[in-house]
Design a protein around this motif. Structure first.
Motif, PDB file in Angstrom:
ATOM      1  N   LEU A 100       8.507 -13.643   7.363  1.00 51.28           N
ATOM      2  CA  LEU A 100       8.128 -12.709   6.302  1.00 51.28           C
ATOM      3  C   LEU A 100       6.715 -13.041   5.816  1.00 51.28           C
ATOM      4  CD1 LEU A 100       9.281 -10.323   4.656  1.00 51.28           C
ATOM      5  CD2 LEU A 100       9.985 -11.976   2.920  1.00 51.28           C
ATOM      6  N   LEU A 101       5.741 -12.388   6.426  1.00 47.39           N
ATOM      7  CA  LEU A 101       4.334 -12.651   6.133  1.00 47.39           C
ATOM      8  C   LEU A 101       3.601 -11.337   5.849  1.00 47.39           C
ATOM      9  CD1 LEU A 101       3.662 -15.143   9.057  1.00 47.39           C
ATOM     10  CD2 LEU A 101       3.894 -15.757   6.641  1.00 47.39           C
ATOM     11  N   PRO A 102       2.637 -11.364   4.940  1.00 42.83           N
ATOM     12  CA  PRO A 102       1.859 -10.144   4.663  1.00 42.83           C
ATOM     13  C   PRO A 102       1.214  -9.548   5.910  1.00 42.83           C
ATOM     14  CG  PRO A 102       1.472 -11.756   2.947  1.00 42.83           C
ATOM     15  CD  PRO A 102       2.290 -12.450   4.003  1.00 42.83           C
ATOM     16  N   SER A 103       0.763 -10.405   6.824  1.00 44.98           N
ATOM     17  CA  SER A 103       0.118  -9.901   8.042  1.00 44.98           C
ATOM     18  C   SER A 103       1.076  -9.086   8.893  1.00 44.98           C
ATOM     19  CB  SER A 103      -0.432 -11.076   8.864  1.00 44.98           C
ATOM     20  OG  SER A 103       0.599 -11.985   9.215  1.00 44.98           O
ATOM     21  N   GLU A 104       2.379  -9.381   8.794  1.00 44.90           N
ATOM     22  CA  GLU A 104       3.385  -8.636   9.548  1.00 44.90           C
ATOM     23  C   GLU A 104       3.659  -7.270   8.933  1.00 44.90           C
ATOM     24  OE1 GLU A 104       5.077  -9.677  12.415  1.00 44.90           O
ATOM     25  OE2 GLU A 104       3.602 -11.285  12.456  1.00 44.90           O
ATOM     26  N   CYS A 105       3.276  -7.092   7.678  1.00 40.87           N
ATOM     27  CA  CYS A 105       3.558  -5.832   6.960  1.00 40.87           C
ATOM     28  C   CYS A 105       2.277  -5.121   6.541  1.00 40.87           C
ATOM     29  CB  CYS A 105       4.406  -6.126   5.722  1.00 40.87           C
ATOM     30  SG  CYS A 105       6.004  -6.885   6.073  1.00 40.87           S
ATOM     31  N   GLY A 114       3.136   1.357  -2.748  1.00 47.28           N
ATOM     32  CA  GLY A 114       3.551   0.670  -3.964  1.00 47.28           C
ATOM     33  C   GLY A 114       2.384   0.177  -4.793  1.00 47.28           C
ATOM     34  N   ALA A 115       2.575   0.133  -6.110  1.00 46.44           N
ATOM     35  CA  ALA A 115       1.534  -0.353  -7.017  1.00 46.44           C
ATOM     36  C   ALA A 115       2.158  -1.186  -8.132  1.00 46.44           C
ATOM     37  CB  ALA A 115       0.755   0.804  -7.614  1.00 46.44           C
ATOM     38  N   VAL A 116       1.619  -2.391  -8.318  1.00 47.28           N
ATOM     39  CA  VAL A 116       1.942  -3.185  -9.504  1.00 47.28           C
ATOM     40  C   VAL A 116       0.865  -2.851 -10.522  1.00 47.28           C
ATOM     41  CG1 VAL A 116       2.311  -5.483 -10.449  1.00 47.28           C
ATOM     42  CG2 VAL A 116       2.895  -5.019  -8.058  1.00 47.28           C
ATOM     43  N   ALA A 148       8.171  -5.409   3.339  1.00 42.80           N
ATOM     44  CA  ALA A 148       6.992  -5.362   2.478  1.00 42.80           C
ATOM     45  C   ALA A 148       7.392  -5.432   1.002  1.00 42.80           C
ATOM     46  CB  ALA A 148       6.189  -4.092   2.749  1.00 42.80           C
ATOM     47  N   LEU A 149       8.494  -4.754   0.667  1.00 47.10           N
ATOM     48  CA  LEU A 149       8.980  -4.783  -0.715  1.00 47.10           C
ATOM     49  C   LEU A 149       9.381  -6.200  -1.112  1.00 47.10           C
ATOM     50  CD1 LEU A 149       9.851  -3.442  -3.355  1.00 47.10           C
ATOM     51  CD2 LEU A 149      12.031  -2.859  -2.266  1.00 47.10           C
ATOM     52  N   LEU A 150      10.015  -6.941  -0.209  1.00 41.31           N
ATOM     53  CA  LEU A 150      10.397  -8.320  -0.508  1.00 41.31           C
ATOM     54  C   LEU A 150       9.174  -9.181  -0.802  1.00 41.31           C
ATOM     55  CD1 LEU A 150      13.244  -9.076   2.077  1.00 41.31           C
ATOM     56  CD2 LEU A 150      13.468  -8.590  -0.376  1.00 41.31           C
ATOM     57  N   ILE A 151       8.089  -8.927  -0.083  1.00 42.28           N
ATOM     58  CA  ILE A 151       6.854  -9.671  -0.322  1.00 42.28           C
ATOM     59  C   ILE A 151       6.303  -9.361  -1.707  1.00 42.28           C
ATOM     60  CG2 ILE A 151       4.411  -9.819   0.363  1.00 42.28           C
ATOM     61  CD1 ILE A 151       5.350  -9.586   3.275  1.00 42.28           C
ATOM     62  N   VAL A 152       6.288  -8.084  -2.064  1.00 46.29           N
ATOM     63  CA  VAL A 152       5.805  -7.692  -3.393  1.00 46.29           C
ATOM     64  C   VAL A 152       6.649  -8.343  -4.487  1.00 46.29           C
ATOM     65  CG1 VAL A 152       5.497  -5.752  -4.985  1.00 46.29           C
ATOM     66  CG2 VAL A 152       4.829  -5.505  -2.583  1.00 46.29           C
ATOM     67  N   LEU A 153       7.972  -8.311  -4.324  1.00 45.18           N
ATOM     68  CA  LEU A 153       8.861  -8.873  -5.336  1.00 45.18           C
ATOM     69  C   LEU A 153       8.707 -10.391  -5.436  1.00 45.18           C
ATOM     70  CD1 LEU A 153      12.070  -6.740  -4.708  1.00 45.18           C
ATOM     71  CD2 LEU A 153      10.480  -6.558  -6.626  1.00 45.18           C
ATOM     72  N   ILE A 279      -5.422  -1.883  -5.088  1.00 46.06           N
ATOM     73  CA  ILE A 279      -5.469  -3.240  -5.637  1.00 46.06           C
ATOM     74  C   ILE A 279      -4.247  -4.027  -5.178  1.00 46.06           C
ATOM     75  CG2 ILE A 279      -5.373  -4.618  -7.755  1.00 46.06           C
ATOM     76  CD1 ILE A 279      -6.906  -2.390  -9.151  1.00 46.06           C
ATOM     77  N   THR A 280      -3.075  -3.402  -5.261  1.00 49.91           N
ATOM     78  CA  THR A 280      -1.833  -4.063  -4.849  1.00 49.91           C
ATOM     79  C   THR A 280      -1.853  -4.385  -3.366  1.00 49.91           C
ATOM     80  OG1 THR A 280      -0.594  -2.916  -6.598  1.00 49.91           O
ATOM     81  CG2 THR A 280       0.683  -3.857  -4.783  1.00 49.91           C
ATOM     82  N   CYS A 281      -2.320  -3.444  -2.555  1.00 50.76           N
ATOM     83  CA  CYS A 281      -2.437  -3.665  -1.110  1.00 50.76           C
ATOM     84  C   CYS A 281      -3.297  -4.891  -0.826  1.00 50.76           C
ATOM     85  CB  CYS A 281      -3.027  -2.429  -0.440  1.00 50.76           C
ATOM     86  SG  CYS A 281      -3.521  -2.674   1.280  1.00 50.76           S
ATOM     87  N   ASN A 282      -4.465  -4.948  -1.426  1.00 53.41           N
ATOM     88  CA  ASN A 282      -5.388  -6.061  -1.187  1.00 53.41           C
ATOM     89  C   ASN A 282      -4.817  -7.381  -1.690  1.00 53.41           C
ATOM     90  OD1 ASN A 282      -7.289  -4.324  -0.034  1.00 53.41           O
ATOM     91  ND2 ASN A 282      -8.273  -3.903  -2.012  1.00 53.41           N
TER      92      ASN A 282
END
Length: 299
Positions: A100-105, A114-116, A148-153, A279-282
């Motif tokens: 589970l890595l950002p590069s994979e998603c 999604g936006a925080v 990707a949602l798991l990474i954000v959370l 911003i959230t993506c970056n």
């Protein structure tokens, strides 16, 4: 925004350490029974329980990591310990969590789904907005979107303020079609709901489904059944088609969350210089090293 006469930081996340500054310190005492003088002692107690009962478990010893589970369970060390073990057991068996890595998603994050939101809502919670109608079913799988949602959370769960006040979530079904619906599998939905409720140390304090079309009734009913009784009480569905006499969607959202934290697309007046989705993506893509470090822990 102010709390007890003090200005609240409007950044996406608070970078505080174990001991919080005011006004968050007072809020932690009120909301999660935090006693600053006992924080390290409580963390040490949880660590000792893990070492005693699971000597072969390679767990994250960072006190900031342990602390998020203590805050989740209001400093009940037994419950915090069990939450940590549940997390590692879930990660061991669920392929959803493997590598589970950002590069994979990255392809998911760049869809800007999604936006925080910067700042906090009326209840001093972070607000996560998911515009799932932007999901491109021809190019991406729901599996990847959930990862990707798991990474954000996980990133939100590392935020000390969110550990104290919880999280508000708005799922926007605008542009969500029957084609999208055909790709939603019950088994995967059940897995992600379990992950959010039972393994990620974050308290979802408000969950709103908005712009929901009539064809989503069955899906929403299924999801509601999967929710815990607590979250079910915090779950609200606002239909896309507003009946005569219904209050405007923007009015309801502004009243419940506050216009300052909502984007203009939802009737808010959030003061942001950049697109919060970008911003959230970056931000997520910058967390690669953090998640690589997390991957070394587990059974």
């Amino acid at each position: 925004m102010t709390l007890n006469g003090q200005t609240i930081d409007g950044a996406i996340f608070n970078n505080a350490g174990l001991l919080l500054d005011e006004p968050w310190n007072s809020l932690a005492i009120e909301k999660v029974n935090e006693e600053p003088s006992l924080v390290v002692q409580k963390c040490s107690t949880v660590i000792a329980k893990i070492q005693t009962n699971h000597p072969k478990l390679l767990f994250n010893p960072d006190l900031n990591f342990i602390l998020r589970f203590l805050r989740l369970r209001k400093y009940d060390t037994d419950k915090a310990y069990k939450e940590i073990i549940s997390l590692y057991e879930f990660q061991k068996v669920e392929k959803l969590c493997h590598n589970l890595l950002p590069s994979e998603c990255e392809h998911i994050f760049k869809l800007l789904v999604g936006a925080v939101m910067p700042g906090y809502d009326k209840q001093l919670r972070k607000l996560l907005i998911l515009h799932i109608g932007l999901w491109n079913t021809d190019e991406t799988k729901l599996w990847d979107a959930f990862r990707a949602l798991l990474i954000v959370l996980e990133v939100i769960a590392s935020d000390p303020v969110s550990q104290i006040t919880g999280l508000s979530v708005i799922v926007d079904f605008k542009d969500f079609t029957l084609k999208h619906l055909s790709h939603v599998k019950f088994s995967l939905a059940r897995t992600i709901v379990k992950a959010i409720q039972e393994t990620i140390p974050i308290r979802v304090k408000a969950l709103y489904f908005i712009n929901a079309s009539s064809f989503l009734t069955s899906l929403i009913s299924t999801i509601k059944v999967l929710l815990s009784s607590k979250i079910r009480k915090r779950f609200h569905v606002l239909a896309e088609k507003r009946e005569k006499g219904d209050r405007p969607l923007s009015e309801i959202l502004c009243e419940d969350f506050g216009p300052e934290v909502l984007p203009r697309s939802l009737g808010g007046v959030a003061d942001v210089n950049e697109d919060p989705y970008e911003i959230t993506c970056n931000l997520m893509l910058q967390q690669q090293t953090y998640f690589e470090n997390l991957m070394q822990y587990g059974f």
